[in-house]
Structures are given as structure tokens and as C-alpha cells.
Design a protein around this motif. Sequence first.
Motif, mmCIF file in Angstrom:
data_model
loop_
_atom_site.group_PDB
_atom_site.id
_atom_site.type_symbol
_atom_site.label_atom_id
_atom_site.label_comp_id
_atom_site.label_asym_id
_atom_site.label_seq_id
_atom_site.Cartn_x
_atom_site.Cartn_y
_atom_site.Cartn_z
ATOM 1 N N ASN A 82 1.332 -0.983 0.266
ATOM 2 C CA ASN A 82 0.050 0.235 0.215
ATOM 3 C C ASN A 82 0.785 1.196 -0.223
ATOM 4 N N LEU A 83 1.896 1.336 0.504
ATOM 5 C CA LEU A 83 2.755 2.684 0.426
ATOM 6 C C LEU A 83 3.271 2.453 -0.581
ATOM 7 N N LEU A 84 3.921 1.482 -1.382
ATOM 8 C CA LEU A 84 4.258 1.538 -2.838
ATOM 9 C C LEU A 84 3.226 2.053 -3.951
ATOM 10 N N ALA A 85 1.740 1.584 -3.416
ATOM 11 C CA ALA A 85 0.374 2.286 -4.562
ATOM 12 C C ALA A 85 0.275 3.853 -4.380
ATOM 13 N N LEU A 86 0.709 4.366 -2.924
ATOM 14 C CA LEU A 86 0.541 5.253 -2.539
ATOM 15 C C LEU A 86 1.527 6.356 -2.855
ATOM 16 N N TRP A 87 2.412 5.791 -2.757
ATOM 17 C CA TRP A 87 3.561 6.806 -3.692
ATOM 18 C C TRP A 87 3.403 6.888 -5.143
ATOM 19 N N VAL A 88 3.445 6.064 -5.777
ATOM 20 C CA VAL A 88 2.966 5.920 -7.564
ATOM 21 C C VAL A 88 1.833 6.257 -7.220
ATOM 22 N N LEU A 89 0.706 6.601 -6.569
ATOM 23 C CA LEU A 89 -0.381 7.145 -6.730
ATOM 24 C C LEU A 89 -0.027 8.464 -6.439
ATOM 25 N N VAL A 90 0.483 9.217 -5.855
ATOM 26 C CA VAL A 90 0.505 10.260 -5.428
ATOM 27 C C VAL A 90 1.442 11.291 -6.378
ATOM 28 N N PHE A 91 2.811 10.696 -6.363
ATOM 29 C CA PHE A 91 4.330 11.522 -7.461
ATOM 30 C C PHE A 91 3.822 10.322 -8.820
ATOM 31 N N ARG A 92 3.615 9.803 -9.169
ATOM 32 C CA ARG A 92 4.260 8.825 -10.640
ATOM 33 C C ARG A 92 2.752 8.895 -10.981
ATOM 34 N N THR A 93 1.344 8.975 -11.451
ATOM 35 C CA THR A 93 0.492 8.960 -11.968
ATOM 36 C C THR A 93 -0.053 10.307 -12.477
ATOM 37 N N LYS A 94 -1.166 10.531 -13.461
ATOM 38 C CA LYS A 94 -1.618 11.825 -13.561
ATOM 39 C C LYS A 94 -2.846 12.238 -12.691
ATOM 40 N N ARG A 95 -2.879 13.091 -12.761
ATOM 41 C CA ARG A 95 -4.093 13.360 -11.124
ATOM 42 C C ARG A 95 -5.623 12.928 -12.132
ATOM 43 N N LEU A 96 -5.996 12.041 -12.200
ATOM 44 C CA LEU A 96 -6.960 11.868 -13.646
ATOM 45 C C LEU A 96 -8.381 11.452 -12.222
ATOM 46 N N PRO A 97 -9.545 11.338 -12.178
ATOM 47 C CA PRO A 97 -10.700 12.065 -11.827
ATOM 48 C C PRO A 97 -10.010 9.810 -10.919
ATOM 49 N N SER A 98 -9.812 8.132 -11.794
ATOM 50 C CA SER A 98 -9.844 7.079 -10.837
ATOM 51 C C SER A 98 -8.624 7.739 -9.714
ATOM 52 N N THR A 99 -7.621 8.346 -10.216
ATOM 53 C CA THR A 99 -6.154 7.971 -9.623
ATOM 54 C C THR A 99 -6.995 8.678 -8.208
ATOM 55 N N THR A 100 -7.639 9.738 -8.269
ATOM 56 C CA THR A 100 -8.160 10.504 -6.964
ATOM 57 C C THR A 100 -8.864 9.377 -5.874
ATOM 58 N N LEU A 101 -9.548 8.247 -6.776
ATOM 59 C CA LEU A 101 -10.852 7.382 -5.954
ATOM 60 C C LEU A 101 -9.865 6.617 -5.389
ATOM 61 N N LEU A 102 -8.475 6.048 -6.377
ATOM 62 C CA LEU A 102 -7.336 5.106 -5.536
ATOM 63 C C LEU A 102 -6.677 5.662 -4.251
ATOM 64 N N ILE A 103 -6.179 6.876 -4.131
ATOM 65 C CA ILE A 103 -5.499 7.681 -3.264
ATOM 66 C C ILE A 103 -6.312 7.410 -2.001
ATOM 67 N N ASN A 104 -7.461 7.953 -2.311
ATOM 68 C CA ASN A 104 -8.210 7.849 -0.940
ATOM 69 C C ASN A 104 -8.345 6.008 -0.488
ATOM 70 N N LEU A 105 -8.806 5.103 -1.623
ATOM 71 C CA LEU A 105 -8.553 4.192 -0.917
ATOM 72 C C LEU A 105 -8.024 3.713 -0.171
ATOM 73 N N THR A 106 -6.653 3.775 -0.693
ATOM 74 C CA THR A 106 -4.938 4.011 -0.586
ATOM 75 C C THR A 106 -5.098 4.050 1.277
ATOM 76 N N VAL A 107 -5.134 5.294 1.427
ATOM 77 C CA VAL A 107 -5.086 6.211 2.777
ATOM 78 C C VAL A 107 -6.255 5.209 3.310
ATOM 79 N N ALA A 108 -7.244 4.656 3.422
ATOM 80 C CA ALA A 108 -7.920 4.215 4.070
ATOM 81 C C ALA A 108 -7.421 2.660 4.449
ATOM 82 N N ASP A 109 -6.946 2.090 3.826
ATOM 83 C CA ASP A 109 -6.046 0.921 4.277
ATOM 84 C C ASP A 109 -4.739 1.192 5.221
#
Length: 383
Positions: A82-109
Amino acid sequence: MGMLFGTLVFVCLLSSVCSVSPAPHPADECSMSSKQRSFRLITTCNSTTLKKKQLVEIRSSTTTLYLPVLYVLAFIVGLPSNLLALWVLVFRTKRLPSTTLLINLTVADCLLLLVLPFRIVYHFRGNNWELGEPFCRVVMAVFYGNMYGSVLCLAFVALDRYMALVHPFAAKTLRSQRTAVCMAAVVWVVVLAAMLPLLVSQQTFKLNEPNITTCHDVLDSDFQQNFLLPYFVTLFTSCFLLPFLVILYCHSAVLHTLLAEGKRYGHAVCVTVLVLLVFIMCLLPSNILLLIHYIKKSDDLYLPYMFTLAISTFNSCIDPFIFYYVSAEFREKTRSALSCSRDSRDKPSSLGTNASYSSSSSGLRSKVTLLSISRRQGTSEMV
């Protein structure tokens, strides 16, 4: 944005705990009758001493060894992924609608995984809680909040994929960063509201025999019967069953659309299988056992429920693999991060270059081609 929402909710949780009244003095607990206190998912206890069967169960290796071992396994697997996923989603991917939802799911986890060590120590020490009433409330609120927050996030992710692939033209208007932020805000507000009863009610009780202080294992009987039954029925219906039906419909529609157009649907099948695995294997058993207990007042569900509750934490381990199959960009960036190669942001998306712009003599065929192009553009971020 996901980290901001997670931080705000965690601060709200702490504020709620600080504002509630302290736990009763042990002397007050000792004066409670058997009707005023009951062992979690087991029959009513006698004063502050458990019955023989209950005493055996709370001291059994299931609760003091196997449960913490499951939590340790979930922590070891889930936190790094989850830390790897959070790092990739926040710093390495474009800020798309799907990315925002996945970031919040990762934070909850991540919030759940960060409180797991306290549950691990609690069970290894013979179900003895030594960190105080307020922190017990926070831990249990995060514990259950992750379960229902993950369900809601997965429902919104499924809805986002449904709009992108099944209704691509409408998605151009409806799918936006603002919409995704609103969805994430709804998830956190609902979770905070749903967890308030756990934050304002007593969760720790000191027992005479064995001489331990339990956290969420001994609760007030009247409170369970008069409030927790409708509370958990409402949670099951609104925060589990309804989102699950939305997920089933959205994934079925996505698979049907891909099959109808003769496209590759391997990734979509993997997403569907993983989401169903989260629900059927991780989340459904604990929710069902909880409802059975409060509806039928069953006396033999404590150990099965505690086991399924531990299994439910593995949904945090599976979520990063769902991200891997949901987002093409997440796959690219994760491979790049793991292989220490150059940033794949400069590479063209293979999914985005597959769109065919060839003309057709048939007007209907041209319409289908344009629709396919639009869907593939949505697919480039959400397949």
C-alpha cells in the motif's frame, strides 16, 4: 487530495474521542448486573467474571495466537504494497478522477494497517488492552471504518469505470476531478458518521477473572440489543449490500460491453475477480456472522466472528492488485518503480495508440468506430 482527506478524518476521530466522557471506574463496572454487560458475540457474563466456556474461548490459542498471526501476515504484506501504491499514485501518475479515488482507498487501507500492531499486541497479551479507553475507541473506529470505507471506494471506482467504458460520451461531461473529489468526500463523511457510535460508547471493560481489560470484546447488553442491532443492520444495508450491488452491475456491464465489441477483456476479468474476492472471501463472512448474532442471539459465534474479522483485514492486501489491473498508467509506473528504470511517463501508452481511425463506407460503422475510439480513450486510464 487523498492524504488530505485521510488526515482530516483521523483528526476528526481524535477530536471525537477527546470530547466523549471517560470510561466508568472499575468499581462501577463491578456493580453491573449480568443484564448490563455481555461478552462480545457470546452469552451474558456474570458480573466481571466470564463463564467457563467464555473463559476458555478468550484464553484459547485462536484469539491469543492464530488471530494475531493473521494480523501480522496482513501487516507484512499489506503495508509495503500500500505504501508503494500510495507513492506511485501520488507522485508518479497523472491526477485523473480514477487516481483520486484510488488514493483515498489506499489512505483508508494504510490507516487500518497502522493500527493493526496495537491489535496484534492486544491479542498476544491475552486480549488485555493497556492503552486506555480513548485509544481503544480510535482503533476500533479505524478498524470498522476501513471495512465500510473500502466498500464505498470500490463502488465509486466501479462506477467510474462503468461511465468511462460503457457511456464514454457522457463520461466526458460527468467524469472530472471535481466529481472524484466529491465522491471521496462522501466516502469520508459517511465513514465518520457511521463510526461515531463506536467513538462515543464505552469499548473497554476490566474483568476480574481473567484479570484483563478487554477492548470491544465486552459490551453493554442493553446497548447491543437496543442500538447495535439497528446500527449494524443499517451499516450492512447501506454501506455493504447496496455498494456491492452497484459493483456487480457496473462490472457486469463493463464485461458485456467489452465482449460485444470483441475487445480483450483479460484485465477487466481480473478486476472483477479480485473485487469479488474482496467481498466474498474477506468482507461478507464477518458481516453475515455479525448480523446473525444480533438477529438470532446466537451464543457460539465469538471465535468464528473473530476469525472472519481478522480475514477481513486482507482486503487491504488485495486492493493494490486491484489498482494494478484497473489503471494502465499505474501498471506502467509500478513496473518502472520496481525495475528502477527511467520514468515511463515519456513512453506512449500502448492502449492509447490502438485506436483505429480508418474510415468506413457505412455510416453505422463510422458511428461504431467513433464510439470505440472514445471508449479506448477512457480505457487508456481505466481498464
